[in-house]
Each structure stands twice: as C-alpha cells, then as structure tokens.
Design a protein around this motif. Structure first.
Motif, short mmCIF file in Angstrom:
data_model
loop_
_atom_site.label_atom_id
_atom_site.label_comp_id
_atom_site.label_asym_id
_atom_site.label_seq_id
_atom_site.Cartn_x
_atom_site.Cartn_y
_atom_site.Cartn_z
N PRO A 20 26.35 50.71 82.18
CA PRO A 20 25.58 51.21 81.04
C PRO A 20 24.89 50.05 80.33
N LEU A 21 23.74 50.33 79.76
CA LEU A 21 23.04 49.32 78.96
C LEU A 21 23.82 49.11 77.67
N TYR A 22 24.17 47.86 77.39
CA TYR A 22 24.86 47.52 76.14
C TYR A 22 24.01 46.47 75.42
N CYS A 23 23.51 46.83 74.25
CA CYS A 23 22.70 45.89 73.45
C CYS A 23 21.63 45.23 74.32
N TYR A 24 20.94 46.07 75.11
CA TYR A 24 19.79 45.66 75.94
C TYR A 24 20.18 44.77 77.13
N GLY A 25 21.47 44.67 77.41
CA GLY A 25 21.92 43.88 78.55
C GLY A 25 23.06 44.59 79.26
N GLY A 38 30.53 48.67 86.13
CA GLY A 38 30.67 47.94 84.87
C GLY A 38 30.91 48.83 83.66
N SER A 39 31.05 50.14 83.88
CA SER A 39 31.38 50.96 82.70
C SER A 39 32.85 50.78 82.38
N PRO A 40 33.19 50.65 81.10
CA PRO A 40 34.62 50.55 80.75
C PRO A 40 35.29 51.92 80.69
N LYS A 41 34.48 53.00 80.86
CA LYS A 41 35.02 54.35 80.65
C LYS A 41 35.54 54.96 81.95
N LYS A 42 36.55 55.85 81.80
CA LYS A 42 37.05 56.56 83.00
C LYS A 42 36.00 57.55 83.48
N GLN A 43 35.33 58.23 82.54
CA GLN A 43 34.29 59.21 82.90
C GLN A 43 32.93 58.60 82.62
N SER A 44 32.52 57.68 83.44
CA SER A 44 31.25 56.99 83.20
C SER A 44 30.06 57.88 83.51
N ASP A 45 29.14 57.95 82.54
CA ASP A 45 27.89 58.69 82.77
C ASP A 45 27.14 58.05 83.95
N THR A 46 27.04 56.73 83.90
CA THR A 46 26.28 56.01 84.92
C THR A 46 26.92 56.17 86.29
N PHE A 47 28.25 56.11 86.32
CA PHE A 47 28.90 56.18 87.63
C PHE A 47 28.71 57.55 88.29
N GLY A 90 10.52 49.18 76.57
CA GLY A 90 11.19 47.95 76.15
C GLY A 90 12.70 48.01 76.13
N ASN A 91 13.29 49.22 76.14
CA ASN A 91 14.76 49.31 76.05
C ASN A 91 15.45 48.54 77.17
N PHE A 92 14.88 48.60 78.39
CA PHE A 92 15.52 47.97 79.54
C PHE A 92 14.96 46.57 79.87
N CYS A 146 21.69 54.63 80.05
CA CYS A 146 21.62 54.22 78.64
C CYS A 146 21.60 55.43 77.73
N GLY A 147 21.89 55.18 76.47
CA GLY A 147 22.05 56.27 75.50
C GLY A 147 20.79 56.68 74.79
N PHE A 148 19.77 55.85 74.81
CA PHE A 148 18.52 56.21 74.13
C PHE A 148 17.67 57.08 75.04
N PRO A 149 16.75 57.82 74.45
CA PRO A 149 15.72 58.44 75.30
C PRO A 149 14.78 57.34 75.77
N GLU A 198 18.92 58.66 78.61
CA GLU A 198 19.62 59.90 78.22
C GLU A 198 20.88 60.18 79.03
N THR A 199 21.52 59.14 79.57
CA THR A 199 22.63 59.41 80.52
C THR A 199 23.87 60.09 79.91
N PRO A 200 24.10 60.02 78.58
CA PRO A 200 25.26 60.80 78.08
C PRO A 200 25.16 62.29 78.41
C1 FMN Z 1 28.38 48.62 72.66
C2 FMN Z 1 27.32 49.56 73.13
C3 FMN Z 1 26.00 49.14 73.18
C4 FMN Z 1 25.00 50.00 73.62
N1 FMN Z 1 23.70 49.55 73.68
C5 FMN Z 1 22.72 50.39 74.10
C6 FMN Z 1 21.36 49.95 74.17
O1 FMN Z 1 21.01 48.80 73.92
N2 FMN Z 1 20.42 50.85 74.56
C7 FMN Z 1 20.73 52.14 74.89
O2 FMN Z 1 19.83 52.90 75.22
N3 FMN Z 1 22.03 52.57 74.88
C8 FMN Z 1 23.01 51.73 74.49
N4 FMN Z 1 24.33 52.16 74.48
C9 FMN Z 1 24.65 53.52 74.97
C10 FMN Z 1 25.22 53.53 76.40
O3 FMN Z 1 24.38 52.83 77.30
C11 FMN Z 1 25.35 55.00 76.86
O4 FMN Z 1 26.28 55.66 76.05
C12 FMN Z 1 25.70 55.16 78.32
O5 FMN Z 1 25.43 56.50 78.70
C13 FMN Z 1 27.16 54.88 78.60
O6 FMN Z 1 27.34 54.91 80.00
P1 FMN Z 1 28.75 54.96 80.73
O7 FMN Z 1 29.36 56.30 80.40
O8 FMN Z 1 28.40 54.80 82.16
O9 FMN Z 1 29.60 53.83 80.21
C14 FMN Z 1 25.34 51.32 74.02
C15 FMN Z 1 26.69 51.73 73.98
C16 FMN Z 1 27.66 50.88 73.53
C17 FMN Z 1 29.10 51.36 73.49
#
Ligand code: FMN
Length: 226
Positions: free
Chosen positions: A86-91, A8-17, A145-147, A138-141, A168-170
C-alpha cells in the motif's frame, strides 16, 4: 519461472494483496511457476546501518544476520519479483523500505553513468534476468501526483519494470463494493495471464488496471459517510 512476492502490507486482509493474489492466479493458471510469498511484516529486518560492510565483503549479503540474507538469496534467484504494497505517505511502508535499502549488498561501490544520464552502482549480481512488477494500492481516489514519488523511486531502483498503481483500494474489502471490485479482480487475473505469456504488461492493460472503480466525487462522498 521463480516468482518472489514481497508483500509489504502489514495487514492480514490486505486490499492490495487481493489484487496481487488475483494476478498470481492468472499468472500461475497452469501451476508451472514456483511462487514464494514473503510477508515482510513478519520478518525481522532491521534498518540499514550504512556501514558498507557488504561492499567490503562483496558476497551479496549483509554483514548483519537477521532475516534478510535468505531473502536476498531468493531475490537473486527470482525471474520475477512482485513488490505488493500500500502507498504510505507517498512511498512504501517503512518495513518494506528497510528491505529495499538492504538490497544494497547486491551492488558494488563502483559507479557508472547510464545512457539516460542517470548514475548507478555497478551490479554485483546478474539483474538482467530479473523482472519487477510493482502493485501498489492506495486510499485516495485518483489524483495527479499521489504515486509520483513512489514511481520515481521504483524507476531508479528496478529494471525490467512494470508498475500498476491502483486508487480506491479499500473498496476491495467492502462487500457492498463487490459489483465494481470483482470486475477489477477479474482484470488482474487476466493481466496475470498476459504477463505469463509476454513477461510484461501493455500500457493499455496497465491503464485498464489503474482505472478507478468509481468517480473521485462518489468515492469521497462514501468515505465521508454519504
Ligand atoms: C500510514 C499510512 C499512510 C498512508 N498514506 C497514503 C498516501 O500517501 N496516499 C494514499 O492514497 N493512501 C495512503 N494510505 C492509505 C492506504 O494506502 C490504503 O488504506 C490501502 O488501501 C491499504 O492497503 P493494504 O490493505 O494493502 O495495506 C495510507 C495509510 C496509512 C496507514
């Protein structure tokens, strides 16, 4: 077994993948499994229109012909479905949520009360053999509650479920962080082997995979430019 990976990552170089790929390496060490990776962002999957045409037809298909129905067929045929996102806006990202919404043809309108007090739609297909693994980056440490919202949604939607939520997946795509990222990737590979042997992950393994690579304080300092 048949493994369907919904990336479900839209990126070519997905951190999660990167994590999912390491897991798959361990899982399929002997090349015995059939692994299909669907990059959901590349598919034409429209949002559900809520017409319930699927429930009238009861064929396990959506009445609209975009890229969905072949994926539903693979879904029903799979022994293991890995939702990697990746987690996007908690979903989950919206294009993947569109796919999840459109698994509704696989259940019926009829409802049943479960032993735990929840209410479900009765299954149209045999879900009992399908195992589900969620790998969410996800991008937060790490913070309480984040997940939570995402975990609750997955718990309600999937059976035979394991979830691995990694903070911290970035850092996985930062070369300078390899010293802490590579050991995590190695742990995912080992977890893949464990899953292959037992079709589940122990709580200890999950805790090991979810352990932050660095402290929240150090992570925030790095993100903020030192
Ligand atoms: C639109 C958007 C919403 C995001 N929402 C969250 C979030 O709710 N919590 C979080 O920890 N990270 C959030 N992130 C950060 C991503 O989860 C993070 O950059 C992740 O490593 C991206 O993974 P990917 O490279 O596999 O796509 C968000 C990123 C984007 C672009």
């Amino acid at each position: 077994m048949k493994v369907l990976v919904l990336n479900g990552s839209p990126k070519k170089q997905s951190d999660t993948f990167r994590l999912t790929d390491a897991f798959l390496k361990g899982l399929n060490r002997n090349g015995e499994h059939e692994v299909n990776v669907v990059n959901v962002i590349e598919k034409n999957i429209a949002p559900c229109r809520g017409c319930f045409g699927c429930w009238q037809q009861k064929k396990g298909h959506c009445v609209f012909e975009d890229d969905l129905n072949p994926i539903l067929d693979m879904y029903c045929d799979a022994d293991l479905i890995i939702w990697s996102f990746p987690l996007y806006c908690y979903g989950m990202p919206s294009h993947l949520k569109a796919l999840l919404d459109r698994t509704i043809p696989l259940v019926k309108m009829d409802m049943e009360m479960m032993n735990d007090g929840t209410v479900r739609h009765k299954a149209l297909v045999d879900f009992s053999k399908i195992h589900t693994l969620v790998i969410c980056g996800c991008g937060f440490p790490n913070w309480e509650g984040n997940f939570d919202a995402m975990k609750l949604m997955c718990k309600n939607c999937f059976g035979n479920l394991n979830m691995v939520c990694v903070p911290e997946t970035p850092m996985l795509n930062v070369p300078a962080a390899a010293v802490v990222a590579d050991p995590l990737l190695a742990r995912f590979e080992k977890a893949g082997e464990e899953y292959c042997a037992s079709m589940t992950l122990t709580p200890e393994t999950i805790a090991d995979l979810e352990r932050p690579m660095i402290s929240a304080e150090d992570y925030i300092r790095n993100v903020n430019g030192g």
